[in-house]
Design a protein around this motif. Structure first.
Motif, PDB file in Angstrom:
ATOM      1  N   LEU A 172       0.866  -1.169   0.000  1.00 19.42           N
ATOM      2  CA  LEU A 172       0.000   0.000   0.000  1.00 19.42           C
ATOM      3  C   LEU A 172       0.908   1.226   0.000  1.00 19.42           C
ATOM      4  O   LEU A 172       1.738   1.377   0.899  1.00 19.42           O
ATOM      5  CB  LEU A 172      -0.910   0.027   1.225  1.00 19.42           C
ATOM      6  CG  LEU A 172      -1.691   1.319   1.485  1.00 19.42           C
ATOM      7  CD1 LEU A 172      -2.679   1.607   0.357  1.00 19.42           C
ATOM      8  CD2 LEU A 172      -2.393   1.260   2.834  1.00 19.42           C
ATOM      9  N   GLU A 173       0.756   2.080  -1.000  1.00 19.20           N
ATOM     10  CA  GLU A 173       1.523   3.318  -1.084  1.00 19.20           C
ATOM     11  C   GLU A 173       0.620   4.480  -0.712  1.00 19.20           C
ATOM     12  O   GLU A 173      -0.489   4.587  -1.225  1.00 19.20           O
ATOM     13  CB  GLU A 173       2.055   3.518  -2.502  1.00 19.20           C
ATOM     14  CG  GLU A 173       2.798   4.807  -2.697  1.00 19.20           C
ATOM     15  CD  GLU A 173       3.239   5.006  -4.134  1.00 19.20           C
ATOM     16  OE1 GLU A 173       3.035   6.120  -4.663  1.00 19.20           O
ATOM     17  OE2 GLU A 173       3.767   4.047  -4.737  1.00 19.20           O
ATOM     18  N   ILE A 174       1.086   5.345   0.184  1.00 22.79           N
ATOM     19  CA  ILE A 174       0.333   6.533   0.576  1.00 22.79           C
ATOM     20  C   ILE A 174       1.203   7.756   0.336  1.00 22.79           C
ATOM     21  O   ILE A 174       2.361   7.802   0.766  1.00 22.79           O
ATOM     22  CB  ILE A 174      -0.097   6.494   2.056  1.00 22.79           C
ATOM     23  CG1 ILE A 174      -0.933   5.245   2.344  1.00 22.79           C
ATOM     24  CG2 ILE A 174      -0.877   7.760   2.416  1.00 22.79           C
ATOM     25  CD1 ILE A 174      -1.364   5.105   3.795  1.00 22.79           C
ATOM     26  N   GLU A 201      -3.875  16.742   3.445  1.00 21.59           N
ATOM     27  CA  GLU A 201      -3.776  17.531   2.222  1.00 21.59           C
ATOM     28  C   GLU A 201      -3.418  16.665   1.013  1.00 21.59           C
ATOM     29  O   GLU A 201      -2.293  16.230   0.864  1.00 21.59           O
ATOM     30  CB  GLU A 201      -2.749  18.657   2.376  1.00 21.59           C
ATOM     31  CG  GLU A 201      -3.092  19.628   3.494  1.00 21.59           C
ATOM     32  CD  GLU A 201      -2.036  20.694   3.642  1.00 21.59           C
ATOM     33  OE1 GLU A 201      -1.689  21.316   2.626  1.00 21.59           O
ATOM     34  OE2 GLU A 201      -1.574  20.884   4.779  1.00 21.59           O
ATOM     35  N   ASN A 202      -4.417  16.444   0.195  1.00 21.62           N
ATOM     36  CA  ASN A 202      -4.223  15.735  -1.068  1.00 21.62           C
ATOM     37  C   ASN A 202      -3.631  14.339  -0.840  1.00 21.62           C
ATOM     38  O   ASN A 202      -2.569  14.002  -1.345  1.00 21.62           O
ATOM     39  CB  ASN A 202      -3.331  16.563  -1.998  1.00 21.62           C
ATOM     40  CG  ASN A 202      -3.426  16.092  -3.425  1.00 21.62           C
ATOM     41  OD1 ASN A 202      -4.432  15.531  -3.843  1.00 21.62           O
ATOM     42  ND2 ASN A 202      -2.373  16.319  -4.185  1.00 21.62           N
ATOM     43  N   VAL A 203      -4.354  13.532  -0.066  1.00 20.95           N
ATOM     44  CA  VAL A 203      -3.908  12.175   0.244  1.00 20.95           C
ATOM     45  C   VAL A 203      -4.257  11.247  -0.919  1.00 20.95           C
ATOM     46  O   VAL A 203      -5.400  11.207  -1.364  1.00 20.95           O
ATOM     47  CB  VAL A 203      -4.554  11.668   1.550  1.00 20.95           C
ATOM     48  CG1 VAL A 203      -4.107  10.244   1.855  1.00 20.95           C
ATOM     49  CG2 VAL A 203      -4.222  12.596   2.709  1.00 20.95           C
ATOM     50  N   ASN A 204      -3.263  10.522  -1.418  1.00 17.23           N
ATOM     51  CA  ASN A 204      -3.444   9.569  -2.509  1.00 17.23           C
ATOM     52  C   ASN A 204      -2.913   8.221  -2.064  1.00 17.23           C
ATOM     53  O   ASN A 204      -1.795   8.130  -1.550  1.00 17.23           O
ATOM     54  CB  ASN A 204      -2.675  10.016  -3.755  1.00 17.23           C
ATOM     55  CG  ASN A 204      -3.128  11.356  -4.243  1.00 17.23           C
ATOM     56  OD1 ASN A 204      -4.294  11.547  -4.541  1.00 17.23           O
ATOM     57  ND2 ASN A 204      -2.212  12.302  -4.322  1.00 17.23           N
ATOM     58  N   MET A 205      -3.724   7.171  -2.270  1.00 15.30           N
ATOM     59  CA  MET A 205      -3.316   5.820  -1.897  1.00 15.30           C
ATOM     60  C   MET A 205      -3.430   4.912  -3.112  1.00 15.30           C
ATOM     61  O   MET A 205      -4.368   5.036  -3.906  1.00 15.30           O
ATOM     62  CB  MET A 205      -4.208   5.280  -0.784  1.00 15.30           C
ATOM     63  CG  MET A 205      -4.155   6.079   0.465  1.00 15.30           C
ATOM     64  SD  MET A 205      -5.163   5.314   1.742  1.00 15.30           S
ATOM     65  CE  MET A 205      -5.150   6.614   2.946  1.00 15.30           C
ATOM     66  N   PHE A 206      -2.488   3.972  -3.203  1.00 12.68           N
ATOM     67  CA  PHE A 206      -2.466   3.040  -4.321  1.00 12.68           C
ATOM     68  C   PHE A 206      -2.229   1.639  -3.777  1.00 12.68           C
ATOM     69  O   PHE A 206      -1.274   1.404  -3.036  1.00 12.68           O
ATOM     70  CB  PHE A 206      -1.363   3.425  -5.309  1.00 12.68           C
ATOM     71  CG  PHE A 206      -1.456   4.854  -5.748  1.00 12.68           C
ATOM     72  CD1 PHE A 206      -2.335   5.227  -6.752  1.00 12.68           C
ATOM     73  CD2 PHE A 206      -0.696   5.830  -5.126  1.00 12.68           C
ATOM     74  CE1 PHE A 206      -2.440   6.557  -7.137  1.00 12.68           C
ATOM     75  CE2 PHE A 206      -0.791   7.156  -5.508  1.00 12.68           C
ATOM     76  CZ  PHE A 206      -1.665   7.517  -6.522  1.00 12.68           C
ATOM     77  N   TYR A 207      -3.149   0.705  -4.138  1.00 10.41           N
ATOM     78  CA  TYR A 207      -3.058  -0.677  -3.691  1.00 10.41           C
ATOM     79  C   TYR A 207      -3.513  -1.567  -4.835  1.00 10.41           C
ATOM     80  O   TYR A 207      -4.655  -1.434  -5.313  1.00 10.41           O
ATOM     81  CB  TYR A 207      -3.934  -0.898  -2.459  1.00 10.41           C
ATOM     82  CG  TYR A 207      -3.904  -2.303  -1.926  1.00 10.41           C
ATOM     83  CD1 TYR A 207      -2.809  -2.755  -1.191  1.00 10.41           C
ATOM     84  CD2 TYR A 207      -4.950  -3.177  -2.152  1.00 10.41           C
ATOM     85  CE1 TYR A 207      -2.765  -4.042  -0.697  1.00 10.41           C
ATOM     86  CE2 TYR A 207      -4.926  -4.468  -1.661  1.00 10.41           C
ATOM     87  CZ  TYR A 207      -3.836  -4.899  -0.937  1.00 10.41           C
ATOM     88  OH  TYR A 207      -3.790  -6.182  -0.457  1.00 10.41           O
ATOM     89  N   LYS A 208      -2.625  -2.433  -5.285  1.00  7.92           N
ATOM     90  CA  LYS A 208      -2.889  -3.280  -6.450  1.00  7.92           C
ATOM     91  C   LYS A 208      -3.341  -2.390  -7.611  1.00  7.92           C
ATOM     92  O   LYS A 208      -2.611  -1.476  -7.976  1.00  7.92           O
ATOM     93  CB  LYS A 208      -3.903  -4.366  -6.125  1.00  7.92           C
ATOM     94  CG  LYS A 208      -3.437  -5.375  -5.109  1.00  7.92           C
ATOM     95  CD  LYS A 208      -4.479  -6.461  -4.912  1.00  7.92           C
ATOM     96  CE  LYS A 208      -4.038  -7.489  -3.910  1.00  7.92           C
ATOM     97  NZ  LYS A 208      -5.044  -8.546  -3.735  1.00  7.92           N
TER      98      LYS A 208
END
Length: 108
Positions: free
Chosen positions: A16-18, A36-43
């Motif tokens: 999980l990248e945050i 502030e401008n939280v972006n998460m990337f999972y699979k």
């Protein structure tokens, strides 16, 4: 902190990248706050919000404020999303009406 980039590595090999513009880290409790401008990337899924909080003692992640997801299985708009990493449960909450758009890959 500014220009935050954080990785959570899971036992199954997934990551999980945050990312956020600002954040705090408590080196005693290991709790983390992202703002502030939280972006998460999972699979293959992405999640966007105003803020997020990882509570190490509860092993949970709470995401709040204009939460939006993009996923192969559908899109979601919510006010709060709680991830419980221990029970592997997801709770989605809205203060008002909820909009949930999903697609079933089996129907395509």
């Amino acid at each position: 902190m500014k220009g935050v980039l954080c990785y959570f590595y899971f036992k199954d090999g997934n990551v999980l990248e945050i990312r956020s513009e600002t954040g705090t880290y408590n080196n005693v409790t290991l709790d983390m706050n992202f703002a502030e401008n939280v972006n998460m990337f999972y699979k293959e899924s992405s999640l966007y919000s105003n803020r997020a909080e990882f509570n190490n003692s509860k092993n949970s992640l709470t995401v709040e404020g204009n939460v939006k997801t993009d996923s192969p299985s559908g899109n979601l708009v919510a006010d709060v999303v709680n991830f419980d990493f221990i029970d592997k449960k997801l709770k989605v909450s809205m203060y008002n009406d909820c909009l949930l758009y999903t697609s079933d890959a089996a129907d395509e």
